[in-house]
Write an enzyme that holds these catalytic residues in place. Structure first.
Site, PDB file in Angstrom:
ATOM      1  N   ASP A  74       2.015   8.217  -1.416  1.00 59.19           N
ATOM      2  CA  ASP A  74       1.052   9.284  -1.124  1.00 59.19           C
ATOM      3  C   ASP A  74       1.769  10.489  -0.511  1.00 59.19           C
ATOM      4  O   ASP A  74       2.913  10.380  -0.065  1.00 59.19           O
ATOM      5  CB  ASP A  74      -0.088   8.804  -0.211  1.00 59.19           C
ATOM      6  CG  ASP A  74       0.384   7.901   0.921  1.00 59.19           C
ATOM      7  OD1 ASP A  74       1.563   8.019   1.334  1.00 59.19           O
ATOM      8  OD2 ASP A  74      -0.410   7.091   1.407  1.00 59.19           O
ATOM      9  N   ASN A 143      -8.996   1.569   8.412  1.00 55.12           N
ATOM     10  CA  ASN A 143     -10.291   1.633   7.715  1.00 55.12           C
ATOM     11  C   ASN A 143     -10.239   0.917   6.359  1.00 55.12           C
ATOM     12  O   ASN A 143     -11.135   1.076   5.544  1.00 55.12           O
ATOM     13  CB  ASN A 143     -10.722   3.100   7.518  1.00 55.12           C
ATOM     14  CG  ASN A 143      -9.762   3.873   6.634  1.00 55.12           C
ATOM     15  OD1 ASN A 143      -8.765   3.330   6.167  1.00 55.12           O
ATOM     16  ND2 ASN A 143     -10.059   5.143   6.403  1.00 55.12           N
ATOM     17  N   HIS A 145      -7.851   1.333   4.036  1.00 58.78           N
ATOM     18  CA  HIS A 145      -7.196   2.062   2.945  1.00 58.78           C
ATOM     19  C   HIS A 145      -5.860   1.430   2.583  1.00 58.78           C
ATOM     20  O   HIS A 145      -5.216   0.757   3.392  1.00 58.78           O
ATOM     21  CB  HIS A 145      -7.073   3.569   3.244  1.00 58.78           C
ATOM     22  CG  HIS A 145      -6.098   3.968   4.302  1.00 58.78           C
ATOM     23  ND1 HIS A 145      -6.281   5.093   5.098  1.00 58.78           N
ATOM     24  CD2 HIS A 145      -4.923   3.436   4.710  1.00 58.78           C
ATOM     25  CE1 HIS A 145      -5.260   5.219   5.919  1.00 58.78           C
ATOM     26  NE2 HIS A 145      -4.415   4.219   5.709  1.00 58.78           N
ATOM     27  N   GLU A 150      -8.927   5.869   0.308  1.00 56.00           N
ATOM     28  CA  GLU A 150      -9.853   5.746   1.423  1.00 56.00           C
ATOM     29  C   GLU A 150     -11.105   4.966   1.000  1.00 56.00           C
ATOM     30  O   GLU A 150     -11.330   4.751  -0.206  1.00 56.00           O
ATOM     31  CB  GLU A 150     -10.254   7.159   1.883  1.00 56.00           C
ATOM     32  CG  GLU A 150      -9.094   7.978   2.447  1.00 56.00           C
ATOM     33  CD  GLU A 150      -8.807   7.654   3.909  1.00 56.00           C
ATOM     34  OE1 GLU A 150      -8.550   6.473   4.231  1.00 56.00           O
ATOM     35  OE2 GLU A 150      -8.850   8.592   4.722  1.00 56.00           O
TER      36      GLU A 150
HETATM   37  P1  PGA Z   1       0.076   1.678  10.179  1.00 60.25           P
HETATM   38  O1  PGA Z   1      -0.655   2.328   8.941  1.00 60.25           O
HETATM   39  O2  PGA Z   1       1.183   0.845   9.630  1.00 60.25           O
HETATM   40  O3  PGA Z   1       0.584   2.816  10.981  1.00 60.25           O
HETATM   41  O4  PGA Z   1      -0.941   0.850  10.905  1.00 60.25           O
HETATM   42  C1  PGA Z   1      -0.980   1.544   7.862  1.00 60.25           C
HETATM   43  C2  PGA Z   1      -1.626   2.401   6.809  1.00 60.25           C
HETATM   44  O5  PGA Z   1      -2.427   3.282   7.136  1.00 60.25           O
HETATM   45  O6  PGA Z   1      -1.340   2.174   5.626  1.00 60.25           O
END
Ligand code: PGA
Length: 255
Positions: A74, A143, A145, A150
């Site tokens: 991304d 969340n 994702h 999302e």
């Molecule tokens: P994080 O993020 O490893 O900082 O918890 C994971 C993500 O959003 O893919």
């Protein structure tokens, strides 16, 4: 659709370090076995341990990434590689330059293109033309994702521009310790594109992810928790978790 018999894999490790070793093992195996593999790697705090392990293995000449194509997962819309907010640049700093990857091996999302939709489709087609990614290593967003797919992202979504939730924007801002302002749109490899990967590792550590991991693995699959779609990959999905992240899973799922 998913059958009642679970055919995806879950491995639970004592702590984040052991989970990171296991994820690094999958990356190493893919790189060693396949000529010119296409790999996607996550940004975020979860993969940092895995990055250190991979860098150490490269320093000991146990893995060689010189033949690997990295497809970025991304990138923020309108953000170029020399922008401090760039996720591609973040991945470069956090890992790629440490493992000897050269800029020409990195396929960054065309998130500054004039025609974003056409450019996203071309990026998607480049992955499809290779028969899908050989390996996608993914983190799990708070969340649900994966990449920046999302909530609301469907199982057949392709590489595209997506609006970020306020929660994701503030989560991302912590990666730069709040020092930059995060755009509210990103281009992400789609769920459907990820599902075509030959292997998928979902790396999840820490108690803060326990409830969202439970929803991803135990609730009916749906766009509310995009990571739940990964179960459609069946035996090509390996969930790698530590005990804290797995602490809310039922006995039936955790085994
Ligand atoms: P994080 O993020 O490893 O900082 O918890 C994971 C993500 O959003 O893919």
């Amino acid at each position: 659709m998913e059958t009642s018999v679970r055919n995806w894999n879950l491995a639970v490790f004592r702590d984040a370090g052991a989970a990171s070793e296991a994820a690094a093992d999958v990356v190493a195996t893919t790189v060693q076995r396949k000529s010119n593999p296409a790999i996607s790697l996550p940004t975020g705090s979860t993969p940092l341990g895995m990055f250190d392990i991979l860098s150490a293995r490269v320093a000991r000449s146990e893995i060689d990434f010189s033949d690997v194509d990295i497809f970025c997962l991304d990138e923020y819309v309108g953000v170029s590689l020399d922008d401090p907010t760039s996720l591609t640049r973040w991945l470069w700093d956090a890992l790629l330059h440490r493992i000897g990857v050269k800029p020409e091996q990195v396929h960054a999302l065309p998130s500054t293109a004039f025609d974003l939709s056409a450019a996203a489709t071309a990026y998607d087609e480049a992955i499809t033309a290779r028969g899908g990614l050989d390996l996608a290593v993914l983190g799990l967003g708070p969340n649900g994702h994966i990449g920046y797919n999302e909530p609301g992202s469907e199982a057949d979504s392709r590489t595209r521009v997506i609006s970020l939730t306020p929660e994701s924007v503030s989560q991302a801002s912590s990666y730069w310790e709040g020092a930059v302002s995060i755009p509210d749109k990103a281009m992400t490899i789609g769920v459907g594109t990820l599902l075509e990967s030959k292997r998928i590792v979902l790396l999840v550590t820490g108690g803060a992810k326990a409830e969202i991991l439970r929803r991803a693995l135990e609730e009916p699959m749906g766009a509310d928790v995009p990571a739940s779609w990964l179960r459609l990959a069946g035996s090509r999905l390996q969930v790698v978790a530590d005990e804290e992240a797995a602490s809310s899973l039922s006995k039936e799922v955790a085994g």
